[in-house]
Design an enzyme around this catalytic site. Structure first.
Site, short mmCIF file in Angstrom:
data_model
loop_
_atom_site.label_atom_id
_atom_site.label_comp_id
_atom_site.label_asym_id
_atom_site.label_seq_id
_atom_site.Cartn_x
_atom_site.Cartn_y
_atom_site.Cartn_z
N ASP A 70 72.23 75.12 36.91
CA ASP A 70 71.33 75.14 35.76
C ASP A 70 70.87 76.57 35.47
O ASP A 70 70.91 77.44 36.35
CB ASP A 70 70.11 74.26 36.04
CG ASP A 70 69.38 73.83 34.78
OD1 ASP A 70 69.95 73.99 33.68
OD2 ASP A 70 68.26 73.33 34.89
N GLU B 82 72.65 80.74 31.65
CA GLU B 82 72.91 81.56 30.44
C GLU B 82 73.07 83.06 30.75
O GLU B 82 73.87 83.70 30.06
CB GLU B 82 71.79 81.36 29.41
CG GLU B 82 71.72 79.98 28.81
CD GLU B 82 71.11 78.97 29.76
OE1 GLU B 82 71.44 77.78 29.62
OE2 GLU B 82 70.33 79.36 30.64
N ASP C 267 68.67 71.23 26.15
CA ASP C 267 67.41 70.47 26.11
C ASP C 267 67.13 69.94 24.71
O ASP C 267 66.18 70.36 24.03
CB ASP C 267 66.27 71.36 26.58
CG ASP C 267 66.42 71.76 28.05
OD1 ASP C 267 67.16 71.07 28.77
OD2 ASP C 267 65.80 72.76 28.45
#
Length: 806
Positions: free
Chosen positions: A416, A419, A484
């Site tokens: 997670d 980025e 999200d």
């Protein structure tokens, strides 16, 4: 090897009305073994053919070295016959497919495929002032940027650029190439977790800008028919990829950048997931609830509470919190015995107050500041450093943590915030700056895990859930999701577009948090419609913030009832879906396919509300509340049968308003297709590839054939190792009979076993006078327009079923 040297010529010609950078002066061309070198006054072009459908062009400005390393390309160029045609004004170098046309003055490079212009450089490479976009003003910082500009025709629809919520046609936008999460997005998001330097044209070509550093893609934002790639630094390299069809185009691109490995079969099952399970007791109780309700489930995903009790201040611990999970290994083992696999979250951030900080700093596995100390900065989760995965020590340290997790029994790994969530530009990764690797950090993180599996768990297929990546990420087994998304109808509306676009860009497993992630919106209609869509989406994973349950077992009776039906259908479709995964592995073909793959019509290029699930399902998700009817276009290449209501058949080539039922979204099956399904199981551990249903949709008297791939669902590279079977079903019409043939082929190490198959023929509105199975007559009557024939089949032999026609 032929060489052609063309002297510099002062000749004026007319070229399309488009002009290249007027200051660039052509000098000469050398033909090389697999391409060309073009010398101009301010540098050199190196052109390389990978095949007759892929050509690469690099510009090396004077005084610069060619940067050979690509983050994306794995294809080795093959020997291509290049036919030169030389004149005083133009040099043309042709293969059987793509050709490169160099106009000498004004200098211009044009690409053609089979005699038609594909694209051409407009200014080609140039440098100019950087005009930052407001949304990334603090992220993309440069006085000047390097650009490559192309011509567009006025009618081109443009796809690509990664995951965005913009509508299918992305033309008219200047898009940042800077991976960044967009919390709570709905119908419009110009910047998200996956930014990919790839543009796909409705004219069936792609341009892949083969460069990792941050920048922009300008898809004709100035309305002057220009496509511009813009970057702060790096390679001036791009590939032009063409194809005879959409499937061929994507196969060529994934040949270039790599194919997705076949995931384990359980990946296609149902996941129990939320943010998050706080304890061992809560985790096991959740799975017990699924089993009590008899809702199939194959995996449970543990978010960050497995290593800490709080969201903030614990990231980087990366070891079990034994207060909350006193027997993690035992819990994982007990879940495994129930057919449920455990997936654990990890992040690349090591907080300075975490259990691993001292060790990470001492072992020098973190990215550094300008004087070589661990780079520390603040973000939502605390004061942090980030693992330097570009350094051997960093890779080894991180992989050893993954080995500990795998040794606990975990069958999946979740990466997670890759980025990366926050990465200041001053952070150093050895000889690389943060802005040079920002967009590929998630990809290289997935590579670290994938390479570790290949080295140390050679027979196991990894499950790698990742939120960020770039072009080529698919070859590391990355399972991406759309971030999200808001838990609203607006959030749902953007999901088919994102998945369809990413499938075209090589990432065939893009999916959404089913039901939506962000916010406390309790809407059972929304939840049910999202899960019904999820049946025909690559990964079935309800996931959300815990203030409203993501798991169907904790929802209302209404939501639970229809969620259960959706999940049961997902499991019955395992043979069909697993075959889609195999097709993706072999050819790069997306699981979800835009409707224009079926019918290449300009009017369909912007349609994401109806799509194909594989070749044979036409799906229209319900994306708004209280919808009682839906207008759907049915492609003209086939007739289409309602999957749920056997009597309805719709002729292709028309737009029709259909009734929408509560129990399902509009789902249609291609006439003439074979759909292989299985008996319902509660976990893929109990999947029986020898107890199947084969649905044949009788339509026009046209022969048809389908193949279905099967293996053990677990062994890495099963196909390459010869551990597989391929089942072939063929319908042939001869005079007054329909003949259905079963055949099979096997890998050299596959041991076939007898199969029990229910052959179900749809749209048969009469009782056949004669039915023969392997030459023996059987007596069966059709009911409700279907004919069901129970069969036993030894796949070592061909089986023939012969049915008299009306």
């Amino acid at each position: 090897m032929k060489k052609y040297i063309i002297p510099f010529l002062f000749l004026l010609i007319t070229q399309n009305s488009f002009t290249q950078n007027s200051n660039r002066i052509f000098k000469n061309i050398n033909q090389t073994e697999n391409g060309l070198e073009i010398n101009v006054d301010d540098g050199k072009y190196v052109i390389k053919f990978y095949s007759d459908k892929i050509v690469e062009t690099s510009f090396i400005p004077k005084g610069e070295e060619f940067l050979k390393t690509s983050h994306a390309v794995v294809l080795e160029p093959k020997k291509v016959e290049i036919v030169p045609v030389i004149s005083k004004t133009e040099s043309i170098f042709s293969t059987d497919g793509i050709s490169v046309h160099i106009n000498h003055k004004p200098f211009q490079i044009t690409y053609q495929f089979k005699g038609e212009v594909v694209t051409s450089e407009k200014q080609g490479y140039f440098k100019s002032k950087h005009i930052p976009l407001e949304m990334v003003k603090g992220n993309i910082v440069a006085d000047k940027t390097e650009k490559i500009e192309f011509n567009l025709t006025s009618d081109e629809v443009l796809f690509g650029g990664g995951a965005r919520a913009l509508g299918m046609n992305r033309r008219g936008y200047r898009l940042p190439l800077y991976n960044r999460a967009q919390y709570g997005y709905e119908t419009h998001a110009e910047l998200m977790n996956f930014t990919i330097p790839l543009v796909i044209s409705s004219k069936k070509y792609m341009i892949h800008f083969d460069n990792a550093p941050i920048g922009y893609l300008d898809l004709d934002s100035k309305k002057d028919n220009s496509l511009t790639y813009e970057t702060i630094s790096g390679r001036k390299t791009y590939q032009v990829i063409v194809g005879d069809s959409w499937q061929d185009l994507i196969e060529n691109y994934t040949n270039l950048t790599g194919k997705q490995p076949l995931p384990p079969r359980w990946t296609l099952g149902n996941f129990s997931s939320r943010f998050g399970y706080h304890s061992q007791q809560e985790t096991e109780a959740t799975i017990a609830k699924f089993q009590e309700e008899k809702i199939p489930v194959d995996a449970i995903i543990l978010d960050l509470y497995w290593f800490g009790k709080t969201v903030q201040g614990t990231m980087g611990n990366l070891e079990v919190d034994k207060d909350s999970f006193p027997d993690m290994k035992g819990m994982i083992s007990r879940l495994k015995d129930k057919g449920v696999k455990t997936v654990l979250i990890t992040e690349p951030f090591i907080l300075s107050n975490s259990k691993k900080w001292k060790e990470a700093a001492e072992q020098k596995v973190l990215a550094t500041d300008s004087i070589g100390n661990p780079a520390k900065y603040d973000f939502y989760f605390g004061n942090t450093g980030i693992v330097n995965i570009y350094k051997k020590e960093g890779k080894d340290w991180f992989w050893n943590i993954y080995k500990e997790i795998i040794d606990l029994g975990a069958k999946g790994l979740w990466g997670d915030l890759g980025e990366p969530e926050v990465l200041p530009s001053w952070v150093n990764f050895d000889d690389k700056k943060a802005d040079e690797i920002h967009n590929i950090y998630g990809q290289d993180w997935a590579k670290l895990i994938f390479d570790g599996y290949q080295k140390e768990y050679t027979n196991e297929r990894p499950f790698i859930l990742m939120r960020a990546g770039s072009s080529g990420s698919q070859r590391f087994g990355m399972i991406p999701w759309s971030g999200d998304v808001n838990r609203t109808w607006g959030g749902l509306q953007s999901q088919p577009e994102i998945a369809l676009q990413m499938g075209m860009q090589g990432l065939g497993y893009m999916h959404s948090d089913l039901g939506g992630f962000a916010g406390a919106n309790l809407d059972d209609n929304l939840y049910v419609r999202w899960l019904q869509y999820g049946v025909f989406q690559p990964i079935f994973r309800p996931h959300a913030q815990e203030d409203v349950a993501s798991e169907p077992v904790f929802r209302s009776d209404f939501a639970k009832k229809y969620a259960k039906k959706a999940i049961e259908l997902r499991y019955k479709m395992l043979p069909y879906n697993y075959n889609l995964a195999f097709e993706n592995n072999k050819k790069g073909t997306p699981l979800m396919r835009p409707i224009f793959f079926e019918e290449d019509d300009a009017n369909l290029m912007t349609n994401s509300t109806t799509y194909l699930w594989g070749k044979d399902f036409l799906i229209t998700p319900i994306l708004k509340d209280s919808v009682t009817s839906k207008e759907i276009y049915f492609p003209k290449s086939a007739n289409w049968f309602n999957f749920y209501f056997n009597e309805e058949k719709i002729e292709g080539g028309q737009t029709k308003t259909v009734k929408v039922e509560e129990k399902a979204i509009p789902t249609y099956v291609r006439g003439g297709s074979f759909i292989l399904m299985s008996e319902l199981v509660q976990t893929t551990d109990h999947y029986k590839a020898d107890q199947l249903e084969l649905h044949y949709y009788l339509d026009k008297k046209e022969n048809s054939e389908r193949t279905y791939y099967n293996d053990d669902g677990l062994t890495a590279n099963a196909y390459e190792k010869g551990n597989y079977e391929i089942l072939e079903f063929e319908a042939e019409f001869e005079k007054r009979y329909l003949e259905i043939d079963f055949e099979a082929e096997f890998g050299k190490n596959w041991n076939p076993s007898e199969k029990e198959i229910k052959l179900i023929i749809h749209n048969i509105k009469y009782n056949p006078k004669k039915i023969k199975v392997d030459g023996k007559r059987v007596r069966i009557s059709s009911k409700e327009n279907t004919l069901t024939i129970p069969l036993k089949w030894n796949p070592n032999k061909e089986l023939k079923i012969k049915i008299s026609l009306k």
